[in-house]
Scaffold this active site. Structure first.
Site, PDB file in Angstrom:
ATOM      1  N   GLY A  85       0.886  -1.159  -0.049  1.00  0.00           N
ATOM      2  CA  GLY A  85       0.087  -0.126   0.072  1.00  0.00           C
ATOM      3  C   GLY A  85       0.825   1.370   0.032  1.00  0.00           C
ATOM      4  O   GLY A  85       1.437   1.636   1.160  1.00  0.00           O
ATOM      5  N   LYS A 125      -9.099   3.249  18.243  1.00  0.00           N
ATOM      6  CA  LYS A 125      -7.844   3.640  18.839  1.00  0.00           C
ATOM      7  C   LYS A 125      -8.056   3.483  20.395  1.00  0.00           C
ATOM      8  O   LYS A 125      -7.024   2.989  21.086  1.00  0.00           O
ATOM      9  CB  LYS A 125      -7.683   5.141  18.433  1.00  0.00           C
ATOM     10  CG  LYS A 125      -7.207   5.155  16.956  1.00  0.00           C
ATOM     11  CD  LYS A 125      -7.114   6.535  16.467  1.00  0.00           C
ATOM     12  CE  LYS A 125      -6.949   6.797  14.727  1.00  0.00           C
ATOM     13  NZ  LYS A 125      -7.312   8.354  14.664  1.00  0.00           N
TER      14      LYS A 125
HETATM   15  N1  NAI Z   1      -4.100   8.796   6.410  1.00  0.00           N
HETATM   16  C1  NAI Z   1      -3.840   8.993   7.573  1.00  0.00           C
HETATM   17  O1  NAI Z   1      -3.435  10.075   8.271  1.00  0.00           O
HETATM   18  C2  NAI Z   1      -3.660   7.783   8.577  1.00  0.00           C
HETATM   19  C3  NAI Z   1      -3.751   6.648   8.199  1.00  0.00           C
HETATM   20  N2  NAI Z   1      -3.891   5.344   8.936  1.00  0.00           N
HETATM   21  C4  NAI Z   1      -3.939   3.956   8.560  1.00  0.00           C
HETATM   22  O2  NAI Z   1      -3.206   3.805   7.493  1.00  0.00           O
HETATM   23  C5  NAI Z   1      -3.423   2.870   6.604  1.00  0.00           C
HETATM   24  C6  NAI Z   1      -3.456   3.460   5.127  1.00  0.00           C
HETATM   25  O3  NAI Z   1      -3.824   4.544   4.960  1.00  0.00           O
HETATM   26  P1  NAI Z   1      -3.756   5.514   3.909  1.00  0.00           P
HETATM   27  O4  NAI Z   1      -2.387   5.478   3.407  1.00  0.00           O
HETATM   28  O5  NAI Z   1      -4.313   6.885   4.158  1.00  0.00           O
HETATM   29  O6  NAI Z   1      -4.537   5.046   3.061  1.00  0.00           O
HETATM   30  P2  NAI Z   1      -4.572   5.187   1.187  1.00  0.00           P
HETATM   31  O7  NAI Z   1      -5.999   4.770   0.579  1.00  0.00           O
HETATM   32  O8  NAI Z   1      -4.041   6.677   0.889  1.00  0.00           O
HETATM   33  O9  NAI Z   1      -3.662   4.031   0.435  1.00  0.00           O
HETATM   34  C7  NAI Z   1      -3.982   2.681   0.581  1.00  0.00           C
HETATM   35  C8  NAI Z   1      -3.286   2.081  -0.385  1.00  0.00           C
HETATM   36  O10 NAI Z   1      -3.528   0.776  -0.479  1.00  0.00           O
HETATM   37  C9  NAI Z   1      -3.370   0.324  -1.997  1.00  0.00           C
HETATM   38  N3  NAI Z   1      -4.201  -0.978  -2.034  1.00  0.00           N
HETATM   39  C10 NAI Z   1      -5.574  -1.081  -1.656  1.00  0.00           C
HETATM   40  N4  NAI Z   1      -5.750  -2.531  -1.793  1.00  0.00           N
HETATM   41  C11 NAI Z   1      -4.582  -3.167  -2.136  1.00  0.00           C
HETATM   42  C12 NAI Z   1      -4.294  -4.474  -2.170  1.00  0.00           C
HETATM   43  N5  NAI Z   1      -5.192  -5.324  -2.296  1.00  0.00           N
HETATM   44  N6  NAI Z   1      -2.933  -4.679  -2.513  1.00  0.00           N
HETATM   45  C13 NAI Z   1      -2.072  -3.676  -2.645  1.00  0.00           C
HETATM   46  N7  NAI Z   1      -2.263  -2.164  -2.458  1.00  0.00           N
HETATM   47  C14 NAI Z   1      -3.704  -2.057  -2.095  1.00  0.00           C
HETATM   48  C15 NAI Z   1      -4.303   1.482  -2.652  1.00  0.00           C
HETATM   49  O11 NAI Z   1      -4.300   1.406  -4.140  1.00  0.00           O
HETATM   50  C16 NAI Z   1      -3.739   2.610  -2.012  1.00  0.00           C
HETATM   51  O12 NAI Z   1      -2.644   3.208  -2.653  1.00  0.00           O
HETATM   52  C17 NAI Z   1      -5.016   2.824   6.948  1.00  0.00           C
HETATM   53  O13 NAI Z   1      -5.092   1.447   7.849  1.00  0.00           O
HETATM   54  C18 NAI Z   1      -5.238   3.867   7.892  1.00  0.00           C
HETATM   55  O14 NAI Z   1      -6.400   3.758   8.670  1.00  0.00           O
HETATM   56  C19 NAI Z   1      -3.182   5.639  10.277  1.00  0.00           C
HETATM   57  C20 NAI Z   1      -3.100   6.849  10.852  1.00  0.00           C
HETATM   58  C21 NAI Z   1      -3.204   7.972   9.894  1.00  0.00           C
HETATM   59  N1  LIG Z   2      -8.690   9.645   9.794  1.00  0.00           N
HETATM   60  C1  LIG Z   2      -8.041   9.359  10.895  1.00  0.00           C
HETATM   61  C2  LIG Z   2      -6.544   9.138  10.558  1.00  0.00           C
HETATM   62  C3  LIG Z   2      -5.587   8.835  11.629  1.00  0.00           C
HETATM   63  O1  LIG Z   2      -5.881   7.788  12.163  1.00  0.00           O
HETATM   64  C4  LIG Z   2      -7.857  10.657  11.607  1.00  0.00           C
HETATM   65  O2  LIG Z   2      -8.689  11.704  11.517  1.00  0.00           O
HETATM   66  O3  LIG Z   2      -7.536  10.801  12.802  1.00  0.00           O
END
Ligand code: NAI
Ligand SMILES: N[C@@H](CC=O)C(=O)O
Length: 440
Positions: A10, A205
Site C-alpha cells: 500500500g 484507537k
Molecule cells: N491517512 C492517515 O492520516 C492515517 C492513516 N492510517 C491508517 O493507515 C492505513 C493506510 O492509510 P492511507 O495511506 O491513508 O490509505 P490510502 O488509501 O491513501 O492508501 C492505501 C493504498 O493501498 C492500496 N491498496 C488497496 N488494496 C490493495 C491491495 N489489495 N494490494 C495492494 N495495495 C492495495 C491502494 O491502491 C492505496 O494506494 C489505513 O489503515 C489507515 O487507517 C493511520 C493513521 C493516519
Molecule cells: N482518519 C484518521 C486518520 C488517522 O488515524 C483521523 O482523522 O484521525
C-alpha cells in the site's frame, strides 16, 4: 551489516510519506537502528503511482503476496487499511515468519487478539505505533514509558478529522460537509469517512490503548460509540457560554466495577489543555498512579506524521530483531499469560457528568418540575442556563432552551430520568445529552 529489507503493502498517503521520510533521513535512521533500513519491494494495485512513489531500484508489483513470498524481506509494512484483504495479508506475513508494521487500527481493534496470538506463536513482532494518534508516540509511552504505573484513566482527542471539523465549524462558521471534504483532500479522513464522523475510528484507537493500559484483550465490540453527526451548532454555543468546549473524546477508565470504554462528544472545561487542541491535532491525557497526569500532543493524521510512527516501529524491530523473542516488549504491554480479566462495563454503569438541553414550553413551574425529577433520581445539578424565550406560533406561545449541567451520575439513572423528562408535555423536542469530562 546488511540493511534490513522491508516490503511495503500500500503506497498511498502513509506509504508515500514512509518512503519520503526514510529516504530524507536515511543516514540518521541507520545510525539509530544500528543498520540500514531499506524498502526493496512495494505492492499496490495502482502500480503506476507506486512506481512514482518508490523511485528507482525498488521492485513494484500489484500482488501483495509476491512481497510476502520473498524470502529476502524481513519486515512487511501493511498500509492498505480495512479488515478484509489486510487481515489475510498480515496473517500470511506472520505465518511466513515476517515481522509486521501496521497503521491499521480497524484491523487490530477488531482482530487484534487473533493477530497478536499468531505473532506470539511464530515469535515475530506486530508493531502499530501509527495506528493510534498518528505521529504521537503514545503506544510507546503507555507500553514502556509509563510501565511503572497503575494507569487510572486516559482520555484523548484521537481523530484528527472530527477535531478539524469541529474547529473549522466553530472558528470559520463553515458547514459540516465542506469541512469534511477538506479533511478528505488533506488525507486525514479514512477511506470510509463515516468511520471518522461516527466515532468508529476513535473507538478503534481507544480500544487499543485500553488493552495496553489495563492488560485486557482488545474488545472493540464492548466500546460505546457515538460520533459528531448529531451535534447541533447551538450546543457548541451554549457549552462555550458555560465555560466548556465540545470535543470528540475517547475515554477509558479503571473503576472498582470494571473498565469504562467509550467514545462520544464531551464537554471539556475551556481551561484544560485538551479543550484547546485544534484542527487535525491529537492529544491524549494519561493519568498514572505514580506519575500523575501526563499529556501527549501532536499531529494525529497525515502522510509524514504517520510515517514518523511507522518508521519508529521499523527502527524498534530492527533493534530487537536479534533479541530473544520471549524477552521482547509484549504487543499489549502485558505478557500474554498475564492478561487481566477486568471486565469492560456496559455504558449504563458508567459514571460521569452531563450537559442536558431541553426545549421546553415557557410556562411557570417547568423548571421546578424538571429539577424535581432530577432531584428525585438523586442527580445533583451543577449549573442551569435558561435562554430568553422565543416566540413561536401565534397567540404568544413561547418556548425556550433549558440547559442543565449535572454532577456525576450513573448513566443508567440518567437514561431513566431522561425518559421521564421526555414524557412531560412541556418538553417539546428530543432532549440533547452530551457527556462532560472534568479530566482532573
Ligand atoms: N491517512 C492517515 O492520516 C492515517 C492513516 N492510517 C491508517 O493507515 C492505513 C493506510 O492509510 P492511507 O495511506 O491513508 O490509505 P490510502 O488509501 O491513501 O492508501 C492505501 C493504498 O493501498 C492500496 N491498496 C488497496 N488494496 C490493495 C491491495 N489489495 N494490494 C495492494 N495495495 C492495495 C491502494 O491502491 C492505496 O494506494 C489505513 O489503515 C489507515 O487507517 C493511520 C493513521 C493516519
Ligand atoms: N482518519 C484518521 C486518520 C488517522 O488515524 C483521523 O482523522 O484521525
Amino acid at each position: 551489516m546488511k540493511s534490513i529489507q522491508v516490503g511495503l503493502l500500500g503506497a498511498g498517503t502513509v506509504g508515500s510519506g514512509t518512503f519520503k521520510v526514510l529516504q530524507r533521513n536515511q543516514e540518521e535512521i541507520k545510525r539509530r537502528a544500528g543498520r540500514g533500513i531499506e524498502i526493496t519491494m512495494v505492492a499496490d494495485l495502482d502500480t503506476a503511482r507506486a512506481r512514482e512513489v518508490a523511485g528507482e531500484g525498488v521492485k513494484v508489483v500489484a500482488d501483495a503476496r509476491e512481497v510476502i513470498a520473498n524470502p529476502d524481506i524481513d519486515i512487511v509494512i501493511e498500509l492498505i487499511g480495512g479488515y478484509g484483504i489486510a487481515k489475510q495479508l498480515v496473517l500470511e506475513a506472520i505465518a511466513a515468519g515476517k515481522h509486521v508494521v501496521t497503521a491499521n487500527k480497524a484491523l487490530l481493534a477488531v482482530h487484534g487478539t487473533e493477530i497478536f496470538a499468531a505473532a506470539h506463536a511464530k515469535g515475530v513482532m506486530v508493531a502499530f505505533e501509527a495506528a493510534v494518534a498518528g505521529g504521537i508516540p503514545i503506544i510507546k509511552a503507555l507500553r514502556e514509558g509509563l510501565t511503572a504505573n497503575s494507569i487510572q484513566w486516559l482520555a484523548g482527542i484521537i481523530n484528527g478529522t472530527t477535531n478539524f471539523i469541529l474547529s473549522e465549524m466553530r472558528d470559520k462558521g463553515l458547514d459540516f460537509a465542506t469541512v469534511l471534504k477538506e479533511a478528505q483532500r488533506l488525507g486525514y479522513a479514512e477511506a470510509d469517512p463515516t468511520f471518522d464522523i461516527e466515532g468508529v475510528d476513535a473507538a478503534h484507537k481507544v480500544t487499543l490503548m485500553s488493552a495496553i493500559a489495563f492488560g485486557i484483550p482488545v474488545q472493540f465490540d464492548k466500546a460505546h460509540v457515538e460520533g459528531i453527526t448529531k451535534l447541533a451548532a447551538q450546543d457548541i454555543k451554549y457549552a462555550e457560554q458555560l465555560g466548556y468546549r465540545i470535543k470528540l473524546l475517547g475515554v477509558t477508565k479503571r473503576t472498582a466495577q470494571g473498565i469504562e470504554l467509550r467514545v462520544h462528544p464531551s464537554l471539556v472545561p475551556s481551561k484544560r489543555l485538551l479543550a484547546n487542541v485544534e484542527g487535525a491535532m491529537n492529544a491524549v491525557v494519561v493519568h498514572g498512579d505514580a506519575v500523575g497526569t501526563t499529556l501527549y500532543y501532536g499531529k494525529g493524521a497525515g502522510s509524514e506524521p504517520t510515517a514518523s510512527a511507522v518508521i519508529a516501529d521499523l527502527v524498534d524491530i530492527t533493534r530487537l530483531h536479534t533479541a530473544d523473542a520471549a524477552h521482547r516488549v509484549p504487543h499489549l504491554a502485558f505478557h500474554p499469560d498475564a492478561m487481566s480479566d477486568l471486565k469492560v462495563l456496559p455504558m449504563a454503569e458508567v459514571v460521569t457528568s452531563y450537559y442536558l438541553r431541553l426545549r421546553v414550553a415557557d410556562q411557570a413551574g417547568v423548571l421546578a418540575k424538571v429539577t424535581g425529577l432530577l432531584a428525585t433520581a438523586g442527580i445533583s445539578i451543577d449549573a442551569v442556563l435558561q435562554r430568553e424565550a422565543d416566540e413561536v406560533g401565534g397567540e404568544g406561545s413561547t418556548q425556550t432552551d433549558l440547559i442543565i449541567l449535572t454532577h456525576d451520575a450513573r448513566e443508567g439513572t440518567v437514561n431513566d430520568v431522561m425518559a421521564e423528562l421526555q414524557a412531560l408535555p412541556t418538553v417539546l423536542e428530543p432532549i440533547v445529552r452530551i457527556r462532560k469530562e472534568e479530566l482532573k
